[in-house]
Design a protein around this motif. Structure first.
Motif, short mmCIF file in Angstrom:
data_model
loop_
_atom_site.label_atom_id
_atom_site.label_comp_id
_atom_site.label_asym_id
_atom_site.label_seq_id
_atom_site.Cartn_x
_atom_site.Cartn_y
_atom_site.Cartn_z
N LEU A 1 0.82 -1.20 0.00
CA LEU A 1 0.00 0.00 0.00
C LEU A 1 0.86 1.26 0.00
O LEU A 1 0.55 2.23 -0.70
CB LEU A 1 -0.94 -0.01 1.20
CG LEU A 1 -2.00 -1.12 1.20
CD1 LEU A 1 -2.79 -1.13 2.51
CD2 LEU A 1 -2.95 -0.97 0.01
N HIS B 1 2.43 1.96 -3.42
CA HIS B 1 1.50 2.43 -4.44
C HIS B 1 0.70 3.65 -3.97
O HIS B 1 -0.30 4.02 -4.61
CB HIS B 1 0.55 1.29 -4.84
CG HIS B 1 1.22 0.18 -5.59
ND1 HIS B 1 1.96 -0.79 -4.95
CD2 HIS B 1 1.31 -0.08 -6.92
CE1 HIS B 1 2.45 -1.63 -5.85
NE2 HIS B 1 2.08 -1.21 -7.04
N LEU C 1 -1.34 4.15 -1.60
CA LEU C 1 -2.73 3.83 -1.33
C LEU C 1 -3.03 4.02 0.16
O LEU C 1 -2.12 3.99 1.00
CB LEU C 1 -3.02 2.38 -1.74
CG LEU C 1 -2.95 2.10 -3.25
CD1 LEU C 1 -2.94 0.60 -3.51
CD2 LEU C 1 -4.13 2.76 -3.96
N PRO C 2 -4.30 4.20 0.51
CA PRO C 2 -4.67 4.39 1.92
C PRO C 2 -4.24 3.19 2.78
O PRO C 2 -4.24 2.04 2.30
CB PRO C 2 -6.19 4.52 1.88
CG PRO C 2 -6.51 4.93 0.48
CD PRO C 2 -5.47 4.27 -0.38
N ALA D 1 -8.42 -0.46 5.34
CA ALA D 1 -9.00 -1.50 4.50
C ALA D 1 -10.18 -2.15 5.22
O ALA D 1 -10.32 -2.04 6.43
CB ALA D 1 -7.95 -2.56 4.17
N VAL E 1 -11.47 1.73 -0.39
CA VAL E 1 -10.53 1.58 -1.51
C VAL E 1 -9.86 0.22 -1.52
O VAL E 1 -9.54 -0.32 -2.58
CB VAL E 1 -9.47 2.70 -1.45
CG1 VAL E 1 -8.43 2.54 -2.56
CG2 VAL E 1 -10.14 4.07 -1.56
N VAL E 2 -9.64 -0.36 -0.33
CA VAL E 2 -8.85 -1.59 -0.23
C VAL E 2 -9.68 -2.69 0.42
O VAL E 2 -10.29 -2.47 1.48
CB VAL E 2 -7.56 -1.37 0.58
CG1 VAL E 2 -6.74 -2.66 0.66
CG2 VAL E 2 -6.73 -0.24 -0.03
N GLU F 1 -11.43 -0.85 -5.14
CA GLU F 1 -10.62 -0.79 -6.36
C GLU F 1 -9.30 -1.54 -6.22
O GLU F 1 -8.65 -1.83 -7.23
CB GLU F 1 -10.37 0.66 -6.75
CG GLU F 1 -9.50 1.45 -5.80
CD GLU F 1 -9.25 2.87 -6.28
OE1 GLU F 1 -8.17 3.40 -5.97
OE2 GLU F 1 -10.13 3.44 -6.95
N THR F 2 -8.90 -1.85 -4.99
CA THR F 2 -7.69 -2.64 -4.76
C THR F 2 -8.05 -3.89 -3.95
O THR F 2 -8.63 -3.78 -2.87
CB THR F 2 -6.63 -1.83 -4.00
OG1 THR F 2 -6.26 -0.69 -4.78
CG2 THR F 2 -5.39 -2.67 -3.72
N TYR G 1 -9.22 -2.38 -9.86
CA TYR G 1 -8.15 -1.97 -10.77
C TYR G 1 -6.89 -2.81 -10.52
O TYR G 1 -6.09 -3.03 -11.42
CB TYR G 1 -7.77 -0.50 -10.54
CG TYR G 1 -8.78 0.50 -11.00
CD1 TYR G 1 -8.77 1.00 -12.29
CD2 TYR G 1 -9.75 0.98 -10.12
CE1 TYR G 1 -9.70 1.95 -12.70
CE2 TYR G 1 -10.68 1.92 -10.51
CZ TYR G 1 -10.65 2.40 -11.80
OH TYR G 1 -11.58 3.34 -12.20
N ARG G 2 -6.72 -3.20 -9.26
CA ARG G 2 -5.50 -3.90 -8.86
C ARG G 2 -5.87 -5.18 -8.11
O ARG G 2 -6.76 -5.16 -7.26
CB ARG G 2 -4.63 -3.03 -7.95
CG ARG G 2 -4.37 -1.63 -8.46
CD ARG G 2 -3.70 -0.76 -7.39
NE ARG G 2 -3.78 0.64 -7.77
CZ ARG G 2 -4.79 1.44 -7.45
NH1 ARG G 2 -5.81 0.97 -6.73
NH2 ARG G 2 -4.78 2.69 -7.83
#
Length: 220
Positions: free
Chosen positions: A83, A86, A88-89, A92, A120-121, A153-154, A210-211
């Motif tokens: 995370l 990338h 990312l937050p 999760a 997001v995760v 998205e992740t 996306y990931r």
């Protein structure tokens, strides 16, 4: 929402229209098992002895990113590393089956619930994974909600190396042997969501994450 009862009711109505009892009898189940035993699968590609290496190779072809750790206790640190790399937050949502891992010690804030808008995760485990296609096999349940690997998205998935099987046939055989029947949903996740509908150009994240990042636990 659990639709298991609705599904059973629909199947019961179909069976009633066929003049059968609402639930399959033991003899029906035995006949189905006998049919499967007498009809072996067709030709398949040879699988190497090292299913973990083959799974990693095939998963990477699908744009899945891979990390490996030695034990489950190493997973939170590996997730944090991914995370941060990338941007990312560090928050999760996760399956309830992952509550025993020490996420907060690794600097992550994890809530064990289904995802909402803005999450997001998503962190999940898996029922198993298939070496032939590099796919994750996720079974839905009260603590293993399918949405955790579909809506954020992740998607970060934990894959014990001992749960990597050769192909889809072995995956379904494992479900039958360990669960007895299929759950409400069985999802085969083969890399990030994608589409090529517009001008034959592949776009990731069209209908899901996306990931997709997989943490393979070599000692589990």
């Amino acid at each position: 929402m659990d639709t298991s009862i609705a599904r059973r009711n629909i199947l019961a109505r179909i069976r009633a229209a066929q003049g059968r009892e609402p639930e399959p009898s033991a003899s029906e189940r035995e006949a189905a098992a006998d049919y499967l035993a007498r009809h072996p699968p067709g030709p398949r590609p040879d699988m190497p002895a090292d299913l973990t290496a083959r799974f990693i190779e095939e998963a990477q072809k699908l744009s899945t990113t891979i990390d490996t750790v030695e034990s489950l206790s190493d997973v939170p640190i590996a997730a944090h590393r991914y995370l941060v790399e990338h941007a990312l937050p560090l928050q999760a949502i996760a399956w309830q089956t992952l509550q025993d891992l020490r996420w907060s010690d690794a600097g992550l804030t994890v809530e064990f619930r289904k995802p909402k808008d803005g999450d997001v995760v998503g962190l999940t485990g898996c029922f198993c994974a298939t070496a032939e296609t590099g796919s994750l096999v996720l079974l839905s349940g009260p603590e293993t909600y399918a949405s955790a690997g579909l809506l954020p998205e992740t998607h970060i998935a934990i894959v014990p190396a001992s749960r990597i099987v050769a192909g889809h046939e072995e995956a379904f055989a494992l479900i039958r042997s360990e669960r007895g029947e299929l759950p409400r949903a069985v999802n085969f996740v083969s890399g990030p969501s994608r589409t090529g509908d517009i001008e034959q150009t592949i776009v990731l994240g069209a209908h899901g994450p996306y990931r997709v990042h997989v943490i393979v636990v070599l000692g589990a």
